[in-house]
Design a protein around this motif. Structure first.
Motif, short mmCIF file in Angstrom:
data_model
loop_
_atom_site.label_atom_id
_atom_site.label_comp_id
_atom_site.label_asym_id
_atom_site.label_seq_id
_atom_site.Cartn_x
_atom_site.Cartn_y
_atom_site.Cartn_z
N ARG A 1 -6.16 2.41 -1.57
CA ARG A 1 -7.26 3.29 -1.15
C ARG A 1 -7.49 2.72 0.38
O ARG A 1 -7.72 3.53 1.21
N ARG A 2 -7.89 1.76 0.19
CA ARG A 2 -8.33 0.99 1.69
C ARG A 2 -7.22 0.93 2.71
O ARG A 2 -7.31 1.21 4.10
N ALA A 3 -5.85 1.12 2.13
CA ALA A 3 -4.67 1.21 3.11
C ALA A 3 -4.27 2.56 3.14
O ALA A 3 -3.35 2.83 3.96
N GLU A 4 -5.20 3.62 2.80
CA GLU A 4 -4.87 5.06 2.99
C GLU A 4 -3.41 5.52 2.44
O GLU A 4 -2.81 6.31 3.11
N VAL A 5 -3.01 4.76 1.31
CA VAL A 5 -1.90 5.28 0.58
C VAL A 5 -1.65 6.37 0.09
O VAL A 5 -2.76 6.84 -0.66
N GLY A 6 -0.93 7.44 0.30
CA GLY A 6 -0.78 8.65 -0.22
C GLY A 6 0.59 9.31 -0.28
O GLY A 6 1.58 8.47 -0.19
N GLY A 7 0.90 10.68 -0.49
CA GLY A 7 2.09 11.21 -0.58
C GLY A 7 2.76 10.91 0.63
O GLY A 7 2.24 11.18 1.83
N GLY A 8 4.15 10.21 0.82
CA GLY A 8 5.12 10.16 1.87
C GLY A 8 4.55 8.77 2.38
O GLY A 8 5.54 8.55 3.45
N SER A 9 3.62 8.27 2.03
CA SER A 9 3.35 7.08 2.62
C SER A 9 4.61 5.68 2.73
O SER A 9 5.30 5.75 1.87
N ILE A 10 4.68 4.98 3.75
CA ILE A 10 5.82 4.10 3.94
C ILE A 10 4.99 2.73 3.85
O ILE A 10 4.19 2.29 4.68
N VAL A 11 5.22 2.13 2.64
CA VAL A 11 4.39 0.82 2.29
C VAL A 11 5.04 -0.43 2.47
O VAL A 11 6.21 -0.59 2.01
N LEU A 12 4.23 -1.51 3.04
CA LEU A 12 4.80 -2.95 2.83
C LEU A 12 4.07 -3.77 2.05
O LEU A 12 2.62 -3.68 2.46
N VAL A 13 4.36 -4.54 0.91
CA VAL A 13 3.45 -5.15 -0.01
C VAL A 13 4.09 -6.59 0.41
O VAL A 13 5.20 -6.91 0.21
N LEU A 14 3.04 -7.58 0.82
CA LEU A 14 3.52 -8.81 1.08
C LEU A 14 2.98 -9.89 -0.07
O LEU A 14 1.61 -9.83 -0.18
N THR B 1 3.26 2.11 7.53
CA THR B 1 2.11 2.66 8.04
C THR B 1 0.69 2.03 7.03
O THR B 1 -0.37 1.88 7.46
N ALA B 2 1.09 1.46 5.99
CA ALA B 2 0.32 0.93 4.94
C ALA B 2 0.78 -0.44 4.73
O ALA B 2 1.74 -0.45 4.18
N ILE B 3 0.11 -1.50 4.97
CA ILE B 3 0.43 -2.93 4.71
C ILE B 3 -0.52 -3.42 3.90
O ILE B 3 -1.74 -3.58 4.32
N ILE B 4 -0.27 -4.09 2.80
CA ILE B 4 -1.11 -4.69 2.04
C ILE B 4 -0.62 -6.04 1.59
O ILE B 4 0.43 -6.55 0.98
N GLU B 5 -1.37 -7.06 2.02
CA GLU B 5 -1.11 -8.59 2.07
C GLU B 5 -1.78 -9.06 0.72
O GLU B 5 -3.02 -9.19 0.69
N PRO C 1 2.92 1.77 14.93
CA PRO C 1 1.58 2.04 15.43
C PRO C 1 0.69 2.71 14.79
O PRO C 1 0.78 3.62 13.92
N ARG C 2 -0.73 2.28 14.88
CA ARG C 2 -1.79 2.85 14.18
C ARG C 2 -1.77 2.60 12.54
O ARG C 2 -2.19 3.35 11.78
N GLY C 3 -0.87 1.40 12.19
CA GLY C 3 -0.97 0.97 10.86
C GLY C 3 -2.06 0.46 10.19
O GLY C 3 -3.00 -0.06 11.03
N VAL C 4 -2.26 0.62 9.03
CA VAL C 4 -3.61 -0.08 8.35
C VAL C 4 -2.94 -1.25 7.55
O VAL C 4 -2.04 -1.25 6.60
N MET C 5 -3.52 -2.40 7.93
CA MET C 5 -3.25 -3.78 7.10
C MET C 5 -4.63 -4.01 6.12
O MET C 5 -5.51 -4.03 6.99
N VAL C 6 -4.42 -4.18 4.89
CA VAL C 6 -5.46 -4.67 4.23
C VAL C 6 -5.30 -6.16 3.58
O VAL C 6 -3.94 -6.39 3.28
N LEU C 7 -6.12 -6.89 3.78
CA LEU C 7 -6.18 -8.37 3.33
C LEU C 7 -6.67 -8.45 2.17
O LEU C 7 -7.97 -8.59 2.06
#
Length: 201
Positions: A13-26, A92-96, A113-119
């Motif tokens: 939710r903090r990373a604004e994941v939703g339909g069509g999101s491109i997500v990176l989980v570290l 666009t959504a990066i979750i570390e 650009p304008r990606g959201v990274m959640v720590l």
């Protein structure tokens, strides 16, 4: 399993994941894997997950990861380039989820650009980051400390069948083998270790 799943829900939710999101989980530990499952359940179009443990990455693939990347022995710049190459577009959504200095850097370098990274992961208190890269990309870097009001959503994900947490419990031990259970968890071969108190079940 609902407690770590609630953390994954809040993180997505903090990373604004939703339909069509491109997500990176570290990080492909239990939180990272639950974040992968949650992101997919929330409609992510593509999820890439990284780790240094090949076994965990193979396991992530069975859970639905679109791309897996072993980051061992590579620079942050090399890993970020690989991520951008294998994904349909920059995340666009990066979750570390590892707490490793290198993962924070990879997240910034790989971000759209304008990606959201959640720590989510907790590492050293002081880390050197490519902050100008984050600034020129107009990134949002957000912390995670809690997961208030996410238990109902976590429970709904499990009860509806959108998220299956059972495969993550890879080892079970009776209470009489508690030392072996903790050693198994420490060795890193397990995803989630459970100690079964009631032997009748």
């Amino acid at each position: 399993m609902l407690e770590p799943l609630a953390m994954a829900v809040y993180s997505c939710r903090r990373a604004e994941v939703g339909g069509g999101s491109i997500v990176l989980v570290l990080g492909a530990g239990s939180i990272g894997l639950l974040t992968l499952l949650t992101a997919k359940a929330m409609g992510a179009a593509s999820v890439c997950i990284t780790d240094i443990n090949e076994g965990r990455l193979r396991f992530a693939k069975t859970l639905g990861a679109n791309r897996i990347i072993n980051v061992s022995g590579q620079s942050e710049v090399e890993v970020a380039a690989r991520i951008q190459h294998v994904m349909p577009s920059q995340p666009t959504a990066i979750i570390e989820c590892s707490g490793a200095d290198s993962s924070y850097k990879i997240g910034i370098l790989a971000s759209a650009p304008r990606g959201v990274m959640v720590l989510v992961g907790r590492g050293k208190p002081d880390v050197t980051l490519p902050i100008i890269e984050a600034a020129t990309k107009e990134m949002d870097i957000r912390g995670v400390y809690r997961y208030a009001n996410c238990y109902p959503a976590a429970l709904a994900l499990v009860s509806s069948g959108l998220v299956n947490v059972r495969p993550l419990v890879t080892h079970r031990f009776p209470l009489t083998q508690v030392v072996q259970a903790f050693q198994t968890a420490k060795d890193g071969a397990a995803i989630k270790v459970m100690i079964q108190v009631d032997q009748r079940k």
